[in-house]
Design a protein around this motif. Structure first.
Motif, mmCIF file in Angstrom:
data_model
loop_
_atom_site.group_PDB
_atom_site.id
_atom_site.type_symbol
_atom_site.label_atom_id
_atom_site.label_comp_id
_atom_site.label_asym_id
_atom_site.label_seq_id
_atom_site.Cartn_x
_atom_site.Cartn_y
_atom_site.Cartn_z
ATOM 1 N N TRP A 51 0.825 -1.212 0.000
ATOM 2 C CA TRP A 51 0.000 0.000 0.000
ATOM 3 C C TRP A 51 0.858 1.260 0.000
ATOM 4 O O TRP A 51 0.570 2.201 -0.749
ATOM 5 C CB TRP A 51 -0.902 -0.037 1.232
ATOM 6 C CG TRP A 51 -1.747 1.187 1.409
ATOM 7 C CD1 TRP A 51 -2.933 1.462 0.798
ATOM 8 C CD2 TRP A 51 -1.468 2.301 2.268
ATOM 9 N NE1 TRP A 51 -3.413 2.675 1.221
ATOM 10 C CE2 TRP A 51 -2.533 3.211 2.129
ATOM 11 C CE3 TRP A 51 -0.430 2.607 3.153
ATOM 12 C CZ2 TRP A 51 -2.594 4.408 2.829
ATOM 13 C CZ3 TRP A 51 -0.478 3.811 3.849
ATOM 14 C CH2 TRP A 51 -1.550 4.699 3.691
ATOM 15 N N ASN A 311 -12.486 0.833 12.854
ATOM 16 C CA ASN A 311 -11.630 1.123 11.705
ATOM 17 C C ASN A 311 -11.584 2.622 11.428
ATOM 18 O O ASN A 311 -10.520 3.187 11.140
ATOM 19 C CB ASN A 311 -12.134 0.388 10.459
ATOM 20 C CG ASN A 311 -11.713 -1.073 10.422
ATOM 21 O OD1 ASN A 311 -11.020 -1.556 11.314
ATOM 22 N ND2 ASN A 311 -12.132 -1.785 9.401
ATOM 23 N N THR A 312 -12.750 3.265 11.483
ATOM 24 C CA THR A 312 -12.808 4.708 11.224
ATOM 25 C C THR A 312 -11.980 5.480 12.246
ATOM 26 O O THR A 312 -11.203 6.381 11.887
ATOM 27 C CB THR A 312 -14.269 5.192 11.268
ATOM 28 O OG1 THR A 312 -15.034 4.490 10.289
ATOM 29 C CG2 THR A 312 -14.347 6.691 10.991
ATOM 30 N N VAL A 315 -8.207 4.835 11.591
ATOM 31 C CA VAL A 315 -7.701 5.522 10.395
ATOM 32 C C VAL A 315 -7.558 7.012 10.653
ATOM 33 O O VAL A 315 -6.550 7.636 10.273
ATOM 34 C CB VAL A 315 -8.632 5.254 9.191
ATOM 35 C CG1 VAL A 315 -8.280 6.175 8.023
ATOM 36 C CG2 VAL A 315 -8.531 3.796 8.755
ATOM 37 N N GLY A 320 -4.484 8.156 8.442
ATOM 38 C CA GLY A 320 -4.565 7.307 7.255
ATOM 39 C C GLY A 320 -3.591 6.143 7.199
ATOM 40 O O GLY A 320 -3.723 5.266 6.348
ATOM 41 N N ILE A 323 -4.935 2.488 7.226
ATOM 42 C CA ILE A 323 -5.865 2.042 6.181
ATOM 43 C C ILE A 323 -5.604 0.582 5.798
ATOM 44 O O ILE A 323 -6.550 -0.213 5.678
ATOM 45 C CB ILE A 323 -5.792 2.970 4.954
ATOM 46 C CG1 ILE A 323 -6.448 4.313 5.265
ATOM 47 C CG2 ILE A 323 -6.454 2.330 3.742
ATOM 48 C CD1 ILE A 323 -6.351 5.321 4.155
#
Length: 374
Positions: A51, A311-312, A315, A320, A323
């Motif tokens: 990523w 998760n939100t 992140v 970020g 992610i």
């Protein structure tokens, strides 16, 4: 005793003819299906390296590398998803995706810039996109199927543009006329179209429910949202009056209080959408048949809600950087909750020829968030 007193026994009756009953067929016991669970064995640290390179090169090349980044990402997630011990494959090439992505970006940029020039021009482009939507649905689904494979066999999506225009465009008219009440039924018709035009290994996908069966989860979701909005509205009115009273009749509630109310209101949508997503996914997968093979999906709304929420937070807190962890975590959960029930060893599946398909529609529908997936 005299001879005339002897009573002779009657002659024996003739045997009845054999009954000509049909023979009962031997009962063929069908073996119980074997449950083949989906497994995702990707790891966050492993995907993070892919990523971060994708992100860096996409920025350095002004987005050109994003097509290669997509292929690398898809191949990682496909390759780490296994069914019956066999991984899936993503076979698309970067260059067709880059071509489709450029066209999608140009179309989207034109739509955005048109709003700065003329609302009429922007509405015209919006209408054009709406008219193209059924074509995008068919071509996008065909692209994804054509370049997805398992056990060396690719999936197929058989186009039917006329039916696509009915289900993804014409049915929008009664949807508007009924003020959205037909939405669950129309969503069911669209999912039925997507499912039943797929093939794999010489077998058609079959959808075993009617579109009307989409109503219960949507009606429950609508009811909860309306109740939540009702409570949140009363709460907001109370806060406004409290703010006015605290300020001696002047001004309104403090800004932080308004933000809290908005967060509470929108969190209701977040909760309902998580439960609805789990219910709809289970409804669809649990009613798909592929040559006598059935899926079993057991997603739980509360689990999906916790994953989305945590998760939100992760992140946002990591700016970020988490992610990849969030994506891998969600993939793990979805895989472990899905299985395929089959009584055979899949050896009767055969390859089918399929022509190459461009990636334009797949990129456009992704950019404009057109929902065409299973």
């Amino acid at each position: 005793m005299h001879d005339e007193d002897v009573i002779e026994a009657p002659p024996p009756l003739p045997a009845p003819p054999a009954a000509n009953f049909p023979a009962w067929p031997a009962r063929q016991l069908r073996p119980p299906p074997i449950e083949h669970r989906f497994v995702f064995d990707g790891r966050a640290g492993e995907y993070f390296r892919i990523w971060i390179v994708n992100l860096a090169l996409s920025i350095l090349t002004l987005g050109i590398f994003s097509a290669w980044a997509k292929v690398r990402t898809q191949r990682y997630f496909y390759g780490n998803t296994r069914l019956a011990g066999v991984p899936f494959e993503y076979l698309a090439k970067p260059l067709p995706i880059l071509k489709g992505r450029i066209i999608a970006v140009v179309l989207f940029s034109g739509y955005v810039l048109a709003g700065q020039v003329s609302i009429g021009l922007q509405l015209g482009l919006a209408l054009l996109i709406a008219v193209l939507t059924p074509w995008l649905v068919v071509r996008g689904a065909a692209f994804r199927a054509r370049y997805s494979a398992w056990r060396g066999l690719t999936f197929r999506f058989v186009p039917d543009y006329g039916e696509a225009y009915i289900r993804f465009l014409v049915l929008g008219i009664p949807l508007i006329l009924t003020l959205g009440l037909l939405y669950p039924w129309i969503k069911g018709k669209q999912k039925e179209f997507i499912v039943e035009h797929h093939r794999y290994g010489g077998n058609w996908f079959r959808f075993l429910i009617t579109p009307g069966q989409f109503y219960p989860p949507y009606l429950i979701a609508w009811g909860v949202i309306m109740a939540w909005m009702f409570v949140a509205s009363f709460l907001m009115v109370g806060v406004v009056f409290a703010g006015i009273a605290a300020g001696g009749g002047g001004g309104g509630p403090p800004p932080w209080m308004v933000i809290v109310i908005m967060v509470v209101m929108y969190s209701g949508y977040f909760v309902v959408l998580a439960f609805l997503a789990a219910a709809i996914a289970n409804l669809i997968f649990n009613n798909i048949d592929i040559g006598g093979r059935r899926f079993r999906s057991t997603l739980k709304g509360q689990h999906l809600l916790w994953i989305y929420f945590s998760n939100t937070i992760a992140v946002l807190a990591s700016v970020g950087l988490l992610i990849p962890w969030a994506m891998v975590r969600l993939a793990h959960y979805r895989a472990e909750r899905l299985s395929l029930l089959a009584i055979d060893d899949f050896n009767d599946m055969r390859a089918e020829s399929a022509a190459s398909i461009d990636a334009i529609a797949a990129e456009v529908d992704g950019l404009f968030d057109i929902d065409i997936g299973l």
